[in-house]
Design a protein around this motif. Structure first.
Motif: not given
Length: 203
Positions: A49-65, A197-199
């Motif tokens: 879940p720690h890794a899941d939270a990190l991946t979930t967090l990366m999505v908005p940063f990547l989407s924002a360019g 929820r992801a974490g």
């Protein structure tokens, strides 16, 4: 991440803190070894879940360019800290200037001036992220520090670093959006419910 203090071995010529940290890194693959406030700490490998939270967090940063020509979104790179002569941390996630690789300091750690944001997802010893690293990152003048507090299901956003901590500390609960300063390079808000929820551990 959970962290435990490590004492120096007793011998005729004691190791430096950096030598101790590097020896532990070699002996404990997958563990995260840091020196915060002159204290060597070792964190065990994160759970799923720690890794899941990190991946979930990366999505908005990547989407924002933010992983582009001006900045990069990176996991687990060293941040050299001014709090002690050998202090460094390895945040879970960072946003750095794209030229970070031209600014190494020592021990695979980089100049804190190139860090726009650092982020930690807590594990067992959440107080390390909520206390010791607050001071360490503020002293390094990292503009934005985000903490995903898995124990209490909240997201903390700290900004405006001062010598003893951050001047602004906002706390967001599930159902809220956690807006981040545009200084990171884009307009980004984190969905607290999705991250929590992801974490969340099922144990």
């Amino acid at each position: 991440m959970s962290a435990a203090a490590v004492e120096h071995p007793c011998d005729d010529e004691p190791e430096t803190l950096l030598e101790t940290a590097n020896r532990l890194t070699e002996r404990l693959p997958g563990h995260r070894v840091e020196i915060i406030g002159g204290l060597v700490t070792v964190a065990p490998p994160p759970d799923g879940p720690h890794a899941d939270a990190l991946t979930t967090l990366m999505v908005p940063f990547l989407s924002a360019g933010l992983h582009g020509e001006e900045s990069r979104v990176l996991q687990g790179i060293g941040l050299w800290l001014p709090g002690g002569p050998e202090d460094y941390a390895i945040p879970d996630l960072t946003i750095v200037d794209s030229d970070y690789n031209e600014r190494p300091i020592a021990n695979n750690s980089y100049d804190p001036a190139c860090f726009r944001l650092v982020l930690e997802v807590t594990s067992g010893n959440y107080q390390n992220d909520l206390r010791h690293k607050v001071t360490a990152y503020a002293q390094a003048k990292v503009p934005v520090y985000v903490i995903v507090d898995r124990k209490h299901g909240r997201v903390h956003v700290l900004t405006e670093p001062l010598p003893a901590g951050y001047d602004r500390h906002e706390v967001y609960a599930p159902g809220q959006q956690a807006p981040l300063p545009a200084s990171i390079g884009a307009e980004v808000s984190l969905d607290v419910d999705e991250i929590v929820r992801a974490g969340r551990s099922k144990r």
